[in-house]
Write a protein that holds these residues in place. Structure first.
Motif, PDB file in Angstrom:
ATOM      1  N   ASN A 663     -29.945 -34.417-117.140  1.00  0.00           N
ATOM      2  CA  ASN A 663     -28.782 -35.107-116.564  1.00  0.00           C
ATOM      3  C   ASN A 663     -28.145 -34.311-115.428  1.00  0.00           C
ATOM      4  O   ASN A 663     -27.045 -34.640-114.974  1.00  0.00           O
ATOM      5  N   ASP A 664     -28.815 -33.250-114.993  1.00  0.00           N
ATOM      6  CA  ASP A 664     -28.290 -32.415-113.912  1.00  0.00           C
ATOM      7  C   ASP A 664     -29.419 -32.188-112.899  1.00  0.00           C
ATOM      8  O   ASP A 664     -30.105 -31.166-112.936  1.00  0.00           O
ATOM      9  N   PRO A 665     -29.620 -33.157-111.970  1.00  0.00           N
ATOM     10  CA  PRO A 665     -30.758 -33.087-111.034  1.00  0.00           C
ATOM     11  C   PRO A 665     -30.780 -31.800-110.216  1.00  0.00           C
ATOM     12  O   PRO A 665     -31.854 -31.225-109.975  1.00  0.00           O
ATOM     13  N   GLU A 666     -29.631 -31.348-109.764  1.00  0.00           N
ATOM     14  CA  GLU A 666     -29.589 -30.135-108.942  1.00  0.00           C
ATOM     15  C   GLU A 666     -30.094 -28.922-109.733  1.00  0.00           C
ATOM     16  O   GLU A 666     -30.898 -28.136-109.232  1.00  0.00           O
ATOM     17  N   ARG A 667     -29.622 -28.801-110.945  1.00  0.00           N
ATOM     18  CA  ARG A 667     -30.043 -27.672-111.772  1.00  0.00           C
ATOM     19  C   ARG A 667     -31.520 -27.788-112.125  1.00  0.00           C
ATOM     20  O   ARG A 667     -32.259 -26.801-112.135  1.00  0.00           O
ATOM     21  N   MET A 668     -31.971 -29.024-112.391  1.00  0.00           N
ATOM     22  CA  MET A 668     -33.371 -29.226-112.729  1.00  0.00           C
ATOM     23  C   MET A 668     -34.281 -28.801-111.581  1.00  0.00           C
ATOM     24  O   MET A 668     -35.324 -28.172-111.799  1.00  0.00           O
ATOM     25  N   MET A 669     -33.896 -29.104-110.341  1.00  0.00           N
ATOM     26  CA  MET A 669     -34.702 -28.718-109.179  1.00  0.00           C
ATOM     27  C   MET A 669     -34.792 -27.201-109.062  1.00  0.00           C
ATOM     28  O   MET A 669     -35.855 -26.644-108.766  1.00  0.00           O
ATOM     29  N   ALA A 670     -33.658 -26.510-109.307  1.00  0.00           N
ATOM     30  CA  ALA A 670     -33.660 -25.046-109.230  1.00  0.00           C
ATOM     31  C   ALA A 670     -34.570 -24.456-110.302  1.00  0.00           C
ATOM     32  O   ALA A 670     -35.336 -23.513-110.048  1.00  0.00           O
ATOM     33  N   LEU A 671     -34.491 -25.031-111.500  1.00  0.00           N
ATOM     34  CA  LEU A 671     -35.332 -24.529-112.586  1.00  0.00           C
ATOM     35  C   LEU A 671     -36.801 -24.826-112.328  1.00  0.00           C
ATOM     36  O   LEU A 671     -37.680 -24.006-112.635  1.00  0.00           O
ATOM     37  N   MET A 672     -37.102 -26.007-111.739  1.00  0.00           N
ATOM     38  CA  MET A 672     -38.487 -26.353-111.420  1.00  0.00           C
ATOM     39  C   MET A 672     -39.075 -25.380-110.403  1.00  0.00           C
ATOM     40  O   MET A 672     -40.243 -24.986-110.495  1.00  0.00           O
ATOM     41  N   LYS A 673     -38.247 -24.986-109.438  1.00  0.00           N
ATOM     42  CA  LYS A 673     -38.704 -24.026-108.433  1.00  0.00           C
ATOM     43  C   LYS A 673     -39.029 -22.688-109.089  1.00  0.00           C
ATOM     44  O   LYS A 673     -40.058 -22.069-108.795  1.00  0.00           O
ATOM     45  N   GLN A 674     -38.138 -22.244-109.979  1.00  0.00           N
ATOM     46  CA  GLN A 674     -38.393 -20.994-110.698  1.00  0.00           C
ATOM     47  C   GLN A 674     -39.668 -21.110-111.536  1.00  0.00           C
ATOM     48  O   GLN A 674     -40.462 -20.172-111.622  1.00  0.00           O
ATOM     49  N   TYR A 675     -39.862 -22.270-112.145  1.00  0.00           N
ATOM     50  CA  TYR A 675     -41.037 -22.486-112.991  1.00  0.00           C
ATOM     51  C   TYR A 675     -42.327 -22.373-112.170  1.00  0.00           C
ATOM     52  O   TYR A 675     -43.298 -21.734-112.587  1.00  0.00           O
ATOM     53  N   GLN A 676     -42.322 -22.970-110.975  1.00  0.00           N
ATOM     54  CA  GLN A 676     -43.519 -22.922-110.120  1.00  0.00           C
ATOM     55  C   GLN A 676     -43.816 -21.499-109.656  1.00  0.00           C
ATOM     56  O   GLN A 676     -44.977 -21.065-109.617  1.00  0.00           O
ATOM     57  N   GLU A 677     -42.757 -20.770-109.308  1.00  0.00           N
ATOM     58  CA  GLU A 677     -42.955 -19.385-108.873  1.00  0.00           C
ATOM     59  C   GLU A 677     -43.508 -18.525-110.014  1.00  0.00           C
ATOM     60  O   GLU A 677     -44.410 -17.700-109.811  1.00  0.00           O
ATOM     61  N   MET A 678     -42.966 -18.734-111.205  1.00  0.00           N
ATOM     62  CA  MET A 678     -43.440 -17.963-112.351  1.00  0.00           C
ATOM     63  C   MET A 678     -44.863 -18.366-112.717  1.00  0.00           C
ATOM     64  O   MET A 678     -45.657 -17.544-113.167  1.00  0.00           O
ATOM     65  N   GLN A 679     -45.195 -19.636-112.499  1.00  0.00           N
ATOM     66  CA  GLN A 679     -46.558 -20.100-112.763  1.00  0.00           C
ATOM     67  C   GLN A 679     -47.559 -19.369-111.875  1.00  0.00           C
ATOM     68  O   GLN A 679     -48.641 -18.972-112.313  1.00  0.00           O
ATOM     69  N   LYS A 680     -47.183 -19.188-110.591  1.00  0.00           N
ATOM     70  CA  LYS A 680     -48.070 -18.479-109.657  1.00  0.00           C
ATOM     71  C   LYS A 680     -48.295 -17.035-110.125  1.00  0.00           C
ATOM     72  O   LYS A 680     -49.406 -16.524-110.086  1.00  0.00           O
ATOM     73  N   ILE A 681     -47.195 -16.402-110.544  1.00  0.00           N
ATOM     74  CA  ILE A 681     -47.312 -15.018-111.026  1.00  0.00           C
ATOM     75  C   ILE A 681     -48.211 -14.967-112.261  1.00  0.00           C
ATOM     76  O   ILE A 681     -49.110 -14.122-112.367  1.00  0.00           O
ATOM     77  N   ARG A 682     -47.981 -15.906-113.185  1.00  0.00           N
ATOM     78  CA  ARG A 682     -48.776 -15.951-114.407  1.00  0.00           C
ATOM     79  C   ARG A 682     -50.253 -16.171-114.092  1.00  0.00           C
ATOM     80  O   ARG A 682     -51.134 -15.509-114.632  1.00  0.00           O
ATOM     81  N   ASN A 683     -50.549 -17.108-113.189  1.00  0.00           N
ATOM     82  CA  ASN A 683     -51.943 -17.422-112.861  1.00  0.00           C
ATOM     83  C   ASN A 683     -52.637 -16.255-112.174  1.00  0.00           C
ATOM     84  O   ASN A 683     -53.823 -15.999-112.395  1.00  0.00           O
ATOM     85  N   GLU A 684     -51.889 -15.538-111.327  1.00  0.00           N
ATOM     86  CA  GLU A 684     -52.473 -14.383-110.637  1.00  0.00           C
ATOM     87  C   GLU A 684     -52.823 -13.278-111.639  1.00  0.00           C
ATOM     88  O   GLU A 684     -53.891 -12.665-111.562  1.00  0.00           O
ATOM     89  N   LEU A 685     -51.927 -13.056-112.564  1.00  0.00           N
ATOM     90  CA  LEU A 685     -52.192 -12.048-113.597  1.00  0.00           C
ATOM     91  C   LEU A 685     -53.383 -12.460-114.455  1.00  0.00           C
ATOM     92  O   LEU A 685     -54.253 -11.640-114.778  1.00  0.00           O
ATOM     93  N   ALA A 686     -53.425 -13.732-114.817  1.00  0.00           N
ATOM     94  CA  ALA A 686     -54.521 -14.224-115.646  1.00  0.00           C
ATOM     95  C   ALA A 686     -55.859 -14.097-114.927  1.00  0.00           C
ATOM     96  O   ALA A 686     -56.879 -13.770-115.534  1.00  0.00           O
ATOM     97  N   LYS A 687     -55.830 -14.345-113.619  1.00  0.00           N
ATOM     98  CA  LYS A 687     -57.059 -14.240-112.825  1.00  0.00           C
ATOM     99  C   LYS A 687     -57.582 -12.805-112.821  1.00  0.00           C
ATOM    100  O   LYS A 687     -58.780 -12.556-112.969  1.00  0.00           O
TER     101      LYS A 687
END
Length: 695
Positions: A663-687
């Motif tokens: 119910n908070d689109p602005e906050r959701m977008m910020a969290l989604m951005k953080q999620y994508q950045e952390m995903q990249k870090i996670r995938n690089e480490l996994a690789k």
């Protein structure tokens, strides 16, 4: 001289001699039966109800460890845990064992302030024990009243010495006045229970005035409590003949057994222990030459007491009075003892006698002969008690069920089946019928245990839910916050990989894995150890191992490595090497394993011991050779594993936070951005680690 001015501490050189002399196999063998198992030794763990040997003793590393309950440590740590000693007490015990002379230094004012309250209470009790004993032997009233009482009960002088019996003067202030004059604090006279204060009264009142004194020694010989008995002339119409110490920081009545200190060696030697009810019962049996005897002295038998005895033997004989109370005590204790794996026999004395009165009526030879001829197993005891003269079928059925109920608590299935077969033959009951009833009891117990476990789990969940979760913390940034993701809590960061990292620090933390490392600011570090590399790598990402004990070990290892390097550099400056060998190859590494397993902090020592012992002993051909390259590769991989775990935990937290921000689109977008950045870090480490990732 005031008490505070005479406290002493063992000097460092003496401590080092004690630690060097103490051999773990020799120390543990005083308490546990060990057998050789490869390069190590194995035995039943003395710290929990062990049925299969899970206690490993490593003479090479000079440590012990139980792979079931996790307890163990160095010789000092083992004694501290087993006999509930302080660090100085354990050192003194080892010094005595290895005939090392103790050299002491007086404590500083700061160190005196740090002396534990428990130690102070033990010291006060030791003084009181000596005071009561001295009054008994040397005071006019002590000899005329106290000693006369013991002699009237047939107690010999050598037994008075062995149990350090005493007498408290009739005056209600005599002992407390003497204690205060000797420099002991009022605070500890009250906390030990030696004295108490009446309401609206400033003065102390002696608890045991006019009584003969029975000191309680714990397993290690420290005085933890006292029992005081009114003399026979004063017991008419008095219900409470005995007054015992109240519970305190050093004494919990359900955790102590009277006579255990005097009996423990004989219990182990005889592989059997007699359990009686009172102080004088223990003393009477000692006078008859039966020293493997203890008393629970009026308290209900506890699981803790049973486990204490099971360290020395599995065989126990309940020797109680023949009156109704004694029989009830024997009945009550039987099932508890069976459930804890003890082999139980019962002996009830005739004509309402207790061991003390029976011993005074018979010679020592007659007493011993009676004990040998009249002890019975618990089935016979219950049968005689519950079935003798019973003709009513319902009562007979209840009695048989009671016997089967006792058999059902036995954990060993072979012992259980043996008793059932024996019971069927004795009682003339079909064995199948008894087995059916037995299985019903066992199933009911298992169901109760399952329900109890569920209740505890539910309570734990409810307790956790009452605290704010990490996900909730993420969704509630402070005012002006740019909604950064908060670091994980220590409990969340701590993981299996963190344990492997701290194990690496303990085993190899002081070993060099890099030489001539250039920093970002252009400085060159001549060498870098495992501990330093782990510490600095985590610090770069503002991470910790997520466990306070783990983090303190890593920090201390780094500190000790740097201190050693600094000393070696000073020596290098003062004494240049003539050989053309690189400095790094001449340096001595810091032995972290020895340092932490012999650490003064018992918690650190126990953890180090646990992480230093290998559960399985590999052959030499299968063992990993830890050279510099192997250590470096393992350290780097574990650090990447730790970062990967951290990244995945962060992703889980973000995912939970996103689901709450619908119910908070602005906050959701910020969290989604953080999620994508952390995903990249996670995938690089996994690789880098060669792991497959599902995005």
């Amino acid at each position: 001289m005031q008490f505070e001015n005479v406290i002493q501490m063992i000097d460092r050189a003496t401590v080092d001699r004690i630690l060097e002399a103490a051999k773990i196999v020799e120390v543990v063998s005083d308490y546990v039966s060990l057998r050789k198992a490869g390069v190590n030794y194995k035995g039943l763990c003395p710290f929990h109800d062990d049925t299969t040997p899970s206690f490993i003793v490593s003479p090479v590393k000079n440590i012990c460890h139980c792979f079931a309950c996790g307890k163990g440590g160095t010789p000092v740590g083992f004694l501290m845990e087993h006999d509930q000693l302080t660090y100085p007490e354990a050192l003194r015990r080892l010094a005595q064992k290895y005939h090392i002379e103790i050299h002491e230094r007086e404590l500083t004012d700061e160190e005196k302030l740090q002396e534990s309250e428990r130690e102070s209470m033990l010291i006060v009790n030791e003084w009181a024990k000596n005071y009561f004993h001295d009054i008994l032997k040397n005071d006019v009233d002590g000899r005329a009243i106290g000693m006369q009482y013991f002699r009237s009960r047939g107690i010999r002088d050598d037994i008075v010495e062995e149990f350090q019996l005493g007498y408290a003067p009739l005056s209600r202030t005599a002992m407390s006045t003497a204690a205060l004059k000797a420099g002991y604090k009022e605070e500890f006279l009250v906390k030990t229970g030696l004295c108490y204060k009446r309401e609206n009264d400033r003065n102390l009142t002696d608890r045991y005035a006019g009584r003969v004194i029975f000191p309680w020694f714990n397993m290690s010989g420290k005085v933890v409590a006292f029992g005081g008995r009114l003399l026979d002339a004063r017991t008419k119409g008095v219900q409470q003949k005995y007054v015992n110490s109240p519970d305190s920081d050093i004494y919990h009545k359900e955790q102590q057994l009277y006579g255990i200190y005097q009996a423990k060696q004989q219990i182990a030697k005889e592989d059997c222990v007699y359990m009686v009810e009172g102080y004088t019962d223990v003393i009477a049996m000692h006078q008859c030459g039966i020293k493997n005897v203890v008393a629970n002295s009026g308290t209900a038998l506890s699981t803790y007491q049973i486990k204490m005895l099971r360290r020395f033997t599995q065989n126990i004989i309940l020797l109680y009075d023949g009156d109704e109370a004694g029989i009830h005590a024997a009945m009550r204790g039987t099932d508890m003892l069976l459930a804890e794996g003890m082999n139980v026999k019962v002996l009830v004395l005739p004509d309402g006698d207790d061991p003390d009165s029976f011993a005074r009526k018979h010679t020592a030879t007659e007493f011993r002969q009676y004990l040998e001829e009249h002890q019975t197993d618990f089935i016979q005891f219950k049968s005689d008690l519950l079935l003798r003269g019973v003709t009513d079928l319902t009562k007979r059925s209840d009695a048989i069920k009671s016997i089967v109920r006792s058999i059902s608590v036995i954990k060993d299935p072979i012992v259980r089946d043996t008793y059932i077969t024996d019971c069927a033959h004795r009682l003339g009951i079909n064995e199948y019928t008894l087995i059916t009833q037995l299985n019903n009891y066992i199933r009911n117990d298992q169901e109760e245990q399952r329900k109890e476990l569920e209740r505890k789990q539910l309570q734990a969940v409810n307790g956790m839910s009452s605290q704010p979760s990490t996900a909730e913390a993420v969704t509630a940034p402070s005012e002006g916050d740019d909604m950064p993701l908060r670091p994980l809590t220590p409990a969340q960061q701590a993981s299996e990989v963190a344990t492997l990292l701290v194990q690496l620090v303990i085993r190899h933390g002081g070993e060099t894995i890099f030489n001539n490392v250039e920093t970002e600011d252009g400085q060159v570090i001549d060498r870098l150890t495992v501990a330093q590399y782990i510490y600095y790598s985590l610090a770069d990402d503002e991470l910790t191992l997520g466990n306070q004990l783990y983090d303190s070990i890593v920090e201390e290892a780094v500190k000790k490595c740097e201190e050693l390097m600094a000393r070696q550099r000073e020596e290098e400056v003062g004494q240049r090497k003539k050989k053309a060998v690189s400095e790094c190859e001449e340096q001595t590494d810091f032995d972290t394993e020895h340092y932490f397993t012999h650490h003064e902090d018992i918690e650190i020592s126990q953890l180090a011991a646990a992480l230093s012992v290998d559960h399985f002993q590999l052959s030499k051909s299968q063992q990993v050779a830890y050279d510099k390259d192997t250590l470096r590769e393992q350290t780097q991989r574990l650090l990447m594993d730790f970062r990967l775990d951290y990244a995945e935990a962060q992703l889980r937290e973000l995912k939970a936070a996103i689901s709450k921000a619908v119910n908070d689109p602005e906050r959701m977008m910020a969290l989604m951005k953080q999620y994508q950045e952390m995903q990249k870090i996670r995938n690089e480490l996994a690789k880098k680690l060669g792991n497959n990732i599902v995005i």
